[in-house]
Design an enzyme around this catalytic site. Structure first.
Site, PDB file in Angstrom:
ATOM      1  N   GLN A  68       0.837  -1.205   0.000  1.00 20.62           N
ATOM      2  CA  GLN A  68       0.000   0.000   0.000  1.00 20.62           C
ATOM      3  C   GLN A  68       0.872   1.255   0.000  1.00 20.62           C
ATOM      4  O   GLN A  68       1.523   1.563   0.997  1.00 20.62           O
ATOM      5  CB  GLN A  68      -0.895   0.011   1.259  1.00 20.62           C
ATOM      6  CG  GLN A  68      -1.763   1.246   1.378  1.00 20.62           C
ATOM      7  CD  GLN A  68      -2.442   1.357   2.732  1.00 20.62           C
ATOM      8  OE1 GLN A  68      -2.108   0.610   3.670  1.00 20.62           O
ATOM      9  NE2 GLN A  68      -3.372   2.270   2.865  1.00 20.62           N
ATOM     10  N   GLY A  69       0.879   1.983  -1.107  1.00 18.38           N
ATOM     11  CA  GLY A  69       1.720   3.177  -1.214  1.00 18.38           C
ATOM     12  C   GLY A  69       0.908   4.459  -1.089  1.00 18.38           C
ATOM     13  O   GLY A  69       0.667   5.135  -2.085  1.00 18.38           O
ATOM     14  N   GLU A  76     -10.327  -0.219   6.237  1.00 18.81           N
ATOM     15  CA  GLU A  76      -9.189  -0.514   7.116  1.00 18.81           C
ATOM     16  C   GLU A  76      -9.593  -0.282   8.576  1.00 18.81           C
ATOM     17  O   GLU A  76      -9.308  -1.074   9.455  1.00 18.81           O
ATOM     18  CB  GLU A  76      -8.000   0.365   6.736  1.00 18.81           C
ATOM     19  CG  GLU A  76      -6.712  -0.012   7.447  1.00 18.81           C
ATOM     20  CD  GLU A  76      -5.497   0.775   6.939  1.00 18.81           C
ATOM     21  OE1 GLU A  76      -5.678   1.744   6.181  1.00 18.81           O
ATOM     22  OE2 GLU A  76      -4.375   0.404   7.331  1.00 18.81           O
TER      23      GLU A  76
HETATM   24  C1  LIG Z   1       4.117   0.205  11.424  1.00 18.16           C
HETATM   25  C2  LIG Z   1       3.554   1.110  10.378  1.00 18.16           C
HETATM   26  C3  LIG Z   1       3.081   0.563   9.179  1.00 18.16           C
HETATM   27  C4  LIG Z   1       2.593   1.403   8.175  1.00 18.16           C
HETATM   28  N1  LIG Z   1       2.233   0.863   6.970  1.00 18.16           N
HETATM   29  C5  LIG Z   1       1.858   1.694   5.958  1.00 18.16           C
HETATM   30  C6  LIG Z   1       1.625   1.172   4.648  1.00 18.16           C
HETATM   31  O1  LIG Z   1       1.734  -0.023   4.395  1.00 18.16           O
HETATM   32  N2  LIG Z   1       1.280   2.035   3.678  1.00 18.16           N
HETATM   33  C7  LIG Z   1       1.134   3.376   3.891  1.00 18.16           C
HETATM   34  O2  LIG Z   1       0.791   4.093   2.961  1.00 18.16           O
HETATM   35  N3  LIG Z   1       1.387   3.907   5.127  1.00 18.16           N
HETATM   36  C8  LIG Z   1       1.742   3.096   6.150  1.00 18.16           C
HETATM   37  N4  LIG Z   1       2.018   3.621   7.393  1.00 18.16           N
HETATM   38  C9  LIG Z   1       1.981   5.073   7.583  1.00 18.16           C
HETATM   39  C10 LIG Z   1       0.858   5.548   8.481  1.00 18.16           C
HETATM   40  O3  LIG Z   1      -0.367   5.549   7.816  1.00 18.16           O
HETATM   41  C11 LIG Z   1       1.272   6.958   8.964  1.00 18.16           C
HETATM   42  O4  LIG Z   1       2.398   6.783   9.804  1.00 18.16           O
HETATM   43  C12 LIG Z   1       0.186   7.643   9.737  1.00 18.16           C
HETATM   44  O5  LIG Z   1      -0.882   8.005   8.886  1.00 18.16           O
HETATM   45  C13 LIG Z   1       0.730   8.936  10.428  1.00 18.16           C
HETATM   46  O6  LIG Z   1       1.384   9.741   9.523  1.00 18.16           O
HETATM   47  P1  LIG Z   1       2.879  10.267   9.812  1.00 18.16           P
HETATM   48  O7  LIG Z   1       3.724   9.099  10.168  1.00 18.16           O
HETATM   49  O8  LIG Z   1       3.295  11.089   8.649  1.00 18.16           O
HETATM   50  O9  LIG Z   1       2.772  11.176  11.096  1.00 18.16           O
HETATM   51  P2  LIG Z   1       2.289  12.685  11.163  1.00 18.16           P
HETATM   52  O10 LIG Z   1       1.061  12.855  10.348  1.00 18.16           O
HETATM   53  O11 LIG Z   1       3.438  13.573  10.879  1.00 18.16           O
HETATM   54  O12 LIG Z   1       1.901  12.798  12.686  1.00 18.16           O
HETATM   55  C14 LIG Z   1       2.875  12.915  13.728  1.00 18.16           C
HETATM   56  C15 LIG Z   1       2.144  13.079  15.041  1.00 18.16           C
HETATM   57  O13 LIG Z   1       1.372  14.280  15.017  1.00 18.16           O
HETATM   58  C16 LIG Z   1      -0.013  13.990  15.260  1.00 18.16           C
HETATM   59  N5  LIG Z   1      -0.849  14.823  14.391  1.00 18.16           N
HETATM   60  C17 LIG Z   1      -0.682  15.049  13.066  1.00 18.16           C
HETATM   61  N6  LIG Z   1      -1.673  15.846  12.614  1.00 18.16           N
HETATM   62  C18 LIG Z   1      -2.469  16.126  13.674  1.00 18.16           C
HETATM   63  C19 LIG Z   1      -3.655  16.901  13.846  1.00 18.16           C
HETATM   64  N7  LIG Z   1      -4.215  17.533  12.824  1.00 18.16           N
HETATM   65  N8  LIG Z   1      -4.207  16.957  15.083  1.00 18.16           N
HETATM   66  C20 LIG Z   1      -3.644  16.309  16.124  1.00 18.16           C
HETATM   67  N9  LIG Z   1      -2.517  15.561  16.035  1.00 18.16           N
HETATM   68  C21 LIG Z   1      -1.930  15.478  14.822  1.00 18.16           C
HETATM   69  C22 LIG Z   1      -0.196  12.519  14.889  1.00 18.16           C
HETATM   70  O14 LIG Z   1      -1.253  11.950  15.599  1.00 18.16           O
HETATM   71  C23 LIG Z   1       1.144  11.939  15.313  1.00 18.16           C
HETATM   72  O15 LIG Z   1       1.147  11.667  16.697  1.00 18.16           O
HETATM   73  C24 LIG Z   1       2.514   2.799   8.420  1.00 18.16           C
HETATM   74  C25 LIG Z   1       2.967   3.334   9.625  1.00 18.16           C
HETATM   75  C26 LIG Z   1       3.481   2.511  10.589  1.00 18.16           C
HETATM   76  C27 LIG Z   1       3.996   3.146  11.853  1.00 18.16           C
END
Ligand SMILES: Cc1cc2nc3c(=O)[nH]c(=O)nc-3n(C[C@H](O)[C@H](O)[C@H](O)COP(=O)(O)OP(=O)(O)OC[C@H]3O[C@@H](n4cnc5c(N)ncnc54)[C@H](O)[C@@H]3O)c2cc1C
Length: 388
Positions: free
Chosen positions: A126-127, A243
């Site tokens: 999933q990208g 999901e």
């Molecule tokens: C183990 C793992 C597997 C994954 N697998 C996939 C995959 O297969 N494919 C894929 O596409 N993605 C995948 N992901 C990505 C996942 O969907 C993202 O990590 C997630 O959506 C959070 O985005 P970010 O990491 O950019 O964090 P950010 O969005 O930068 O968030 C960082 C922190 O800030 C908080 N935050 C951000 N915005 C707000 C807001 N508006 N209000 C309050 N708090 C906020 C968040 O809750 C978090 O605590 C995976 C992630 C993990 C950790």
């Protein structure tokens, strides 16, 4: 409203249980129950066994090769699989992408991608997420530009689970850079195509399931676009809703609770009254979560859609972390030792059942992040249900 599974499903549960006893190799189950990331060999082998039985896509409609089960049967099946210790299959492909393909894809696309997935011949990643687009996914910047009968794709995806095993990646890309959500399209990318580079991210438990994916002038045929150009956000939302619908993780929570109890008995920690009380509290939380899930399912079956996905996600993920923490505690001093993912030999002493516990506990810090972080789920609850 019924808050229990109708006894008419008892015979089905027995059938599934009996089949698992016969079909699931004992060594495969033992490896899964140790809680390390499942090996690709086990996943492939188990997918083939499921396919031969016709149970590979439990939630798939019959017309696409599913067994035609209702959602109660799907839930029972998953619970029994988890408790027996079946390896994880290609969840991104089976649960996330396939419904998008059969809902929005052309007949040709359904024919091209659904049968090989069901047969266990193709693996998907999933990208969606990017270095600067996670919670705010709509700000993604991977570009797809139409060039004759092809699209040319450039950009970076991150946290892409298990994509190092993948044949295909379903991606959200920008086809109109001026628009935000309205400029996003849903495309399929050949994971082995020229210009695709996959780089591992090693997690805190020393496991490899996560990756970065660099897309450098990657070409895909134009008919690898799903649905209409610039409508991908809607398709992606359907996928993310699906999901979240699975996000209570009842089967995984049940398996983790069962292991916790076994562990606590083996190490004697269950004799500690305070500890036993906390295990009982976690079990009560799990029952409450199960009732909430059954309620949501009953309401959905009755046509009134109880919008509970975000609540289930928060409760299910927090419970999983709580149970993981109790397991580490139940291990006593051995709970402080990391037995890295995939380690089989030279294990430090300690109960065998506990070898993967700490690595899994550390990896599961991520459950409150993936699938949409819990902070974001709280905002959804505040906006949608509480109208704040
Ligand atoms: C183990 C793992 C597997 C994954 N697998 C996939 C995959 O297969 N494919 C894929 O596409 N993605 C995948 N992901 C990505 C996942 O969907 C993202 O990590 C997630 O959506 C959070 O985005 P970010 O990491 O950019 O964090 P950010 O969005 O930068 O968030 C960082 C922190 O800030 C908080 N935050 C951000 N915005 C707000 C807001 N508006 N209000 C309050 N708090 C906020 C968040 O809750 C978090 O605590 C995976 C992630 C993990 C950790």
């Amino acid at each position: 409203m019924k808050l229990q599974i109708d006894p008419k499903y008892d015979a089905f549960r027995e059938e599934v249980r009996a089949w698992l006893k016969e079909a699931l190799p004992a060594d495969m189950a033992a490896r899964t129950l140790q809680c390390y990331h499942t090996t690709i060999e086990d996943r492939r082998a188990w997918s083939k066994i499921l396919a031969a039985k016709g149970w590979a896509g439990p939630a798939w409609p019959k017309q696409y090769g599913g067994p035609g089960w209702d959602e109660w049967q799907v839930m029972i099946f998953e619970e029994e699989c988890y408790l027996a210790g079946t390896p994880m299959v290609d969840e991104a492909g089976f649960k996330l992408c396939a419904p998008v393909i059969w809902t929005f894809g052309t007949d040709e696309q359904k024919q091209r991608w659904l049968p090989p997935l069901l047969a266990g011949d193709q693996y998907w990643g999933q990208g969606f997420s990017e270095p600067n687009a996670g919670s705010d996914l709509a700000s993604l910047s991977t570009r797809a530009v139409r060039d004759g009968d092809e699209y040319v794709i450039n950009g970076t995806k991150i946290w892409t689970t298990d994509v190092h095993y993948a044949d295909l990646i379903f991606c959200l890309v920008k086809t109109d850079p001026e628009a935000k959500q309205r400029g996003i399209s849903f495309v399929i990318v050949d994971a082995k195509a020229p210009g695709v580079t996959i780089r591992p991210i090693i997690d805190i438990g020393e496991g490899h399931s996560l990756n970065e994916v660099f897309l450098d002038n990657v070409r895909i045929p134009a008919d690898w676009l799903i649905g209409e150009e610039n409508k991908g956000w809607g398709y992606g939302k359907l996928l993310l809703d699906n999901e979240r619908a699975y996000s209570a993780e009842i089967p995984r929570n049940k398996r983790t609770l069962a292991r916790l109890k076994k562990l606590a008995h083996e190490t004697g920690m269950i004799e500690d009254e305070g500890f036993a009380l906390r295990v009982a509290e976690a079990e009560a939380d799990l029952s409450a979560l199960e009732f909430m899930t059954l309620r949501a399912m009953a309401e959905k079956a009755g046509g009134t859609n109880f919008p509970v996905g975000s609540i289930l996600k928060i409760r299910g993920s927090e419970l999983l972390q709580k149970l993981g923490g109790l397991q580490v505690e139940a291990l006593g001093p051995y709970g402080a030792v990391v037995y890295p993912h995939g380690a089989t030999n030279d294990m430090p002493p300690g109960p065998a059942i506990g070898h993967g516990v700490l690595a899994d506990f550390m990896y599961r810090r991520a459950v409150t992040i993936y699938g949409g972080s819990n902070e974001i789920q709280r905002t959804i609850i505040a906006k949608s249900y509480l109208e704040l």
